[in-house]
Design a protein around this motif. Structure first.
Motif, PDB file in Angstrom:
ATOM      1  N   HIS A   5       0.849  -1.184   0.000  1.00 22.63           N
ATOM      2  CA  HIS A   5       0.000   0.000   0.000  1.00 22.63           C
ATOM      3  C   HIS A   5       0.888   1.239   0.000  1.00 22.63           C
ATOM      4  N   TYR A   6       0.611   2.162  -0.871  1.00 22.53           N
ATOM      5  CA  TYR A   6       1.446   3.344  -1.040  1.00 22.53           C
ATOM      6  C   TYR A   6       0.648   4.567  -0.607  1.00 22.53           C
ATOM      7  N   GLN A   7       1.042   5.197   0.493  1.00 21.16           N
ATOM      8  CA  GLN A   7       0.250   6.268   1.099  1.00 21.16           C
ATOM      9  C   GLN A   7       0.098   7.500   0.209  1.00 21.16           C
ATOM     10  N   ASP A  10      -2.412   6.684  -2.333  1.00 15.20           N
ATOM     11  CA  ASP A  10      -3.719   6.593  -1.693  1.00 15.20           C
ATOM     12  C   ASP A  10      -4.322   7.982  -1.477  1.00 15.20           C
ATOM     13  N   VAL A  13      -5.874   8.980  -4.722  1.00 13.56           N
ATOM     14  CA  VAL A  13      -7.112   8.227  -4.976  1.00 13.56           C
ATOM     15  C   VAL A  13      -8.242   8.769  -4.108  1.00 13.56           C
ATOM     16  N   GLN A  14      -7.972   9.045  -2.849  1.00 18.15           N
ATOM     17  CA  GLN A  14      -9.009   9.574  -1.954  1.00 18.15           C
ATOM     18  C   GLN A  14      -9.503  10.935  -2.443  1.00 18.15           C
ATOM     19  N   SER A  41      -9.644   2.652  -7.536  1.00 19.69           N
ATOM     20  CA  SER A  41      -8.343   2.152  -7.084  1.00 19.69           C
ATOM     21  C   SER A  41      -7.302   2.302  -8.185  1.00 19.69           C
ATOM     22  N   THR A  43      -3.451   0.335  -9.151  1.00 18.79           N
ATOM     23  CA  THR A  43      -2.377  -0.611  -8.867  1.00 18.79           C
ATOM     24  C   THR A  43      -1.345  -0.455  -9.972  1.00 18.79           C
ATOM     25  N   THR A  53      -0.115  -0.153  -4.574  1.00 16.52           N
ATOM     26  CA  THR A  53      -1.564  -0.138  -4.705  1.00 16.52           C
ATOM     27  C   THR A  53      -2.174   0.897  -3.769  1.00 16.52           C
ATOM     28  N   ALA A  54      -3.363   1.373  -4.132  1.00 12.43           N
ATOM     29  CA  ALA A  54      -4.076   2.353  -3.318  1.00 12.43           C
ATOM     30  C   ALA A  54      -5.563   2.251  -3.623  1.00 12.43           C
ATOM     31  N   GLY A  55      -6.374   2.646  -2.673  1.00 12.94           N
ATOM     32  CA  GLY A  55      -7.821   2.640  -2.876  1.00 12.94           C
ATOM     33  C   GLY A  55      -8.424   1.265  -2.688  1.00 12.94           C
ATOM     34  N   ASP A  56      -9.439   0.969  -3.486  1.00 17.29           N
ATOM     35  CA  ASP A  56     -10.237  -0.249  -3.350  1.00 17.29           C
ATOM     36  C   ASP A  56      -9.723  -1.393  -4.213  1.00 17.29           C
TER      37      ASP A  56
END
Length: 99
Positions: A5-7, A10, A13-14, A41, A43, A53-56
Motif C-alpha cells: 500500500h502506497y500512502q 492513496d 485516490v481519496q 483504485s 495498482t 496499490t491504493a484505494g479499493d
C-alpha cells in the motif's frame, strides 16, 4: 507478488473519489449496474517486479471496454505497431462510445 500500500498514491485516490458522485454508473450492462459508484483504485506494477496499490484494489470489478486497451497493448508488444494497425486499423478521434 505482494503489492504494498502506497500512502502518497492513496491520498491521490481519496481526493479523486470525491468526484465519483458526479458520475453515474452505467446500467445498460448488468455487471456494470452492480458496480459501486464510489469504488476507485490504482495498482501499478513496475518492471523491477514491485507493485504499489491504493484505494479499493481488493474489490472485484468488471473490465468491460478497458479490456480493449489491455489487449491492444499486448498485441502491440508482440507484433509491433505496423503489423497490428495494418490488420485492424485505427480511429483516433476520441469520440465517445455510442451504445
Amino acid at each position: 507478488m505482494v503489492c504494498r500500500h502506497y500512502q502518497e498514491l492513496d491520498a491521490l485516490v481519496q481526493e479523486a473519489k470525491k468526484r465519483t458522485e458526479e458520475g453515474k454508473v452505467a446500467d445498460y450492462i448488468p455487471a456494470l449496474a452492480e458496480s459501486e459508484q464510489d469504488s476507485l483504485s490504482v495498482t501499478i506494477y513496475h518492471a523491477e517486479n514491485t507493485c504499489l496499490t491504493a484505494g479499493d484494489a481488493d474489490r472485484t470489478f468488471t473490465l468491460q471496454s478497458i479490456s480493449k486497451v489491455l489487449s491492444l497493448a499486448l498485441v502491440l508488444m508482440d507484433y509491433g505497431k505496423e503489423k497490428v494497425f495494418s490488420c485492424v486499423g485505427q480511429e483516433p478521434t476520441g469520440d465517445p462510445l455510442r451504445v
